[in-house]
Design an enzyme around this catalytic site. Structure first.
Site, PDB file in Angstrom:
ATOM      1  N   LYS A 145       0.831  -1.205   0.000  1.00  0.00           N
ATOM      2  CA  LYS A 145       0.000   0.000   0.000  1.00  0.00           C
ATOM      3  C   LYS A 145       0.869   1.260   0.000  1.00  0.00           C
ATOM      4  O   LYS A 145       2.085   1.173  -0.075  1.00  0.00           O
ATOM      5  CB  LYS A 145      -0.954  -0.039   1.179  1.00  0.00           C
ATOM      6  CG  LYS A 145      -1.719  -1.338   1.306  1.00  0.00           C
ATOM      7  CD  LYS A 145      -2.565  -1.697   0.090  1.00  0.00           C
ATOM      8  CE  LYS A 145      -3.286  -3.006   0.345  1.00  0.00           C
ATOM      9  NZ  LYS A 145      -4.243  -3.412  -0.644  1.00  0.00           N
TER      10      LYS A 145
HETATM   11  C1  LIG Z   1      -5.204  -4.468   0.252  1.00  0.00           C
HETATM   12  C2  LIG Z   1      -6.650  -4.277   0.279  1.00  0.00           C
HETATM   13  C3  LIG Z   1      -7.434  -4.777   1.325  1.00  0.00           C
HETATM   14  C4  LIG Z   1      -6.871  -5.643   2.437  1.00  0.00           C
HETATM   15  O1  LIG Z   1      -5.937  -4.963   3.210  1.00  0.00           O
HETATM   16  P1  LIG Z   1      -5.127  -5.787   4.347  1.00  0.00           P
HETATM   17  O2  LIG Z   1      -4.502  -4.702   5.168  1.00  0.00           O
HETATM   18  O3  LIG Z   1      -4.130  -6.624   3.646  1.00  0.00           O
HETATM   19  O4  LIG Z   1      -6.121  -6.561   5.113  1.00  0.00           O
HETATM   20  C5  LIG Z   1      -8.783  -4.526   1.312  1.00  0.00           C
HETATM   21  N1  LIG Z   1      -9.351  -3.822   0.317  1.00  0.00           N
HETATM   22  C6  LIG Z   1      -8.638  -3.314  -0.701  1.00  0.00           C
HETATM   23  C7  LIG Z   1      -9.318  -2.505  -1.760  1.00  0.00           C
HETATM   24  C8  LIG Z   1      -7.259  -3.533  -0.765  1.00  0.00           C
HETATM   25  O5  LIG Z   1      -6.552  -3.065  -1.806  1.00  0.00           O
END
Ligand SMILES: *Cc1c(COP(=O)(O)O)cnc(C)c1O
Length: 378
Positions: A182
């Site tokens: 992210k």
């Molecule tokens: C990465 C992501 C998630 C999950 O995030 P985590 O922190 O890995 O649980 C949920 N929704 C979207 C749109 C994502 O890109």
């Protein structure tokens, strides 16, 4: 030949030193650094309350519980999203209803949302896909007039703006992710942002086994305090080691988003010169973080060949964002036609974009893609 990765977190000496300091302090579980990280998240987003969690998935799970969503309820979600967006709906026993998306933003729109609303729609999970802000103002108004709970999946959208306001600033329930792929990272981690003090207090309690007092509160008290267990809760806590890294990362948010945006601008310029015109850019009323940079290939059926050619050139590109309704785990969910989702999941690819992507590596991505498409720069 070095392989150019799709994504790499930008972690340096400051993050390493912060993690080491947390370890040396011996307070490694949720504690003072998590609290400081939550304040920093509020400062960065304009949110009133932030509750750090073990992931965005757990933050979304808490959001659905706080919204009172359960069996017999429908929750509108995009199919074009990471699987967690729909999995959490199943975790509370509700039914996901897949909405189609806009082909330029990959987000749910007022129209695609309206088409999914039924008398038992209890909530919508509005994803700001890959950090591109959805039209949250319009969708919030639609939800308010119908008593539907709006939950924002802002996993990739810390630092994104909609109508000059940061995503999360006024949200009743918005979830962030700090997974390594992210915008900013704590390795694994997430947070729930909320404008409502009562929701924040309940989220803190559910995050920590339903406890009436946190470990930090007990530690700070000058007399022994005993906690009570008020709810059947979870262990969705972040560690202080993660929060230490997160504090450095959130302090660098503008720099990190700025770097992503300038790399994206360079792609846009170079790719436009090659006649590639279908690629991600800012939506009309917002600024994206470019958590992913996608291009739509000019014809269907090109994707696997192009990905193969890029891979042979040492470029780690990836298929476009997945469509949840194609996955076996969700095969039993009934849905209407999702033509834009079907098209965008199969005809887009994601290109490498990360803080330390060098100009020469970005050149290699562009020239490899041009070769794969048989294009020459104009
Ligand atoms: C990465 C992501 C998630 C999950 O995030 P985590 O922190 O890995 O649980 C949920 N929704 C979207 C749109 C994502 O890109």
């Amino acid at each position: 030949m070095d392989v150019i990765p799709l994504m790499e977190p930008d972690l340096g000496d400051a993050e390493a030193e912060a993690a080491a300091e947390a370890v040396r302090s011996r307070w490694v579980a949720q504690g003072p650094r998590v609290e400081a990280f939550e304040s920093a998240l509020c400062a960065a987003t304009g949110a009133t309350h932030a509750v750090a969690t073990s992931s965005c998935t757990t933050a979304l799970h808490l959001a659905l519980l706080l919204a009172g969503v359960g069996p017999g309820d429908e929750v509108v979600v995009p199919s074009l999203s990471f699987i967690a967006t729909a999995a959490v709906v199943r975790h509370v026993g509700a039914t996901p209803v897949f909405a189609d998306i806009d082909p330029t933003t990959l987000n749910i729109t007022a129209e695609t949302f309206a088409a999914c609303i039924t008398p038992i729609t209890r909530a919508v999970i509005l994803v700001h896909q890959a950090g591109t802000p959805a039209d949250v103002t319009t969708i919030r108004a639609m939800c308010e007039s119908r008593s539907i709970e709006l939950i924002e999946d802002a996993a990739c959208a810390i630092g994104a703006m909609h109508r000059k306001e940061a995503i999360g600033a006024r949200s009743r329930l918005a979830a962030l992710s700090f997974h390594a792929r992210k915008v900013i990272t704590t390795g694994e981690g997430g947070a729930l942002l909320t404008s409502d003090a009562d929701l924040a207090a309940r989220a803190r309690r559910l995050r920590e086994h339903g406890m009436s007092l946190s470990a930090l509160e007990r530690h700070r008290s000058d007399r022994p305090l005993a906690e009570q267990y008020l709810d059947v809760g979870f262990n969705y806590r972040m560690t202080d080691i993660q929060a230490a890294v997160g504090l450095v990362q959130v302090g660098r948010l503008d720099e990190i988003v700025g770097r992503r945006r300038s790399l994206a601008a360079a792609y846009q310029e170079r790719l436009a010169a090659l006649g590639v015109d279908l690629m991600i850019t800012d939506p009309p009323d917002g600024l994206t973080t470019f958590q992913s940079f996608w291009v739509e290939l000019p014809e269907r059926g090109l994707r696997d060949g192009v990905l193969g050619a890029l891979s042979a050139a040492g470029v780690n590109a990836k298929r476009g964002i997945m469509a949840i309704h194609h996955e076996p785990a969700f095969a039993d969910v009934a849905h209407g036609p999702l033509p834009v989702t079907d098209r965008m999941t199969s005809s887009t690819i994601l290109l490498p974009l990360y803080h330390r992507l060098s100009e020469s590596d970005q050149d290699r991505v562009v020239t490899s893609l041009a070769a794969a498409l048989g294009r020459r720069e104009r």
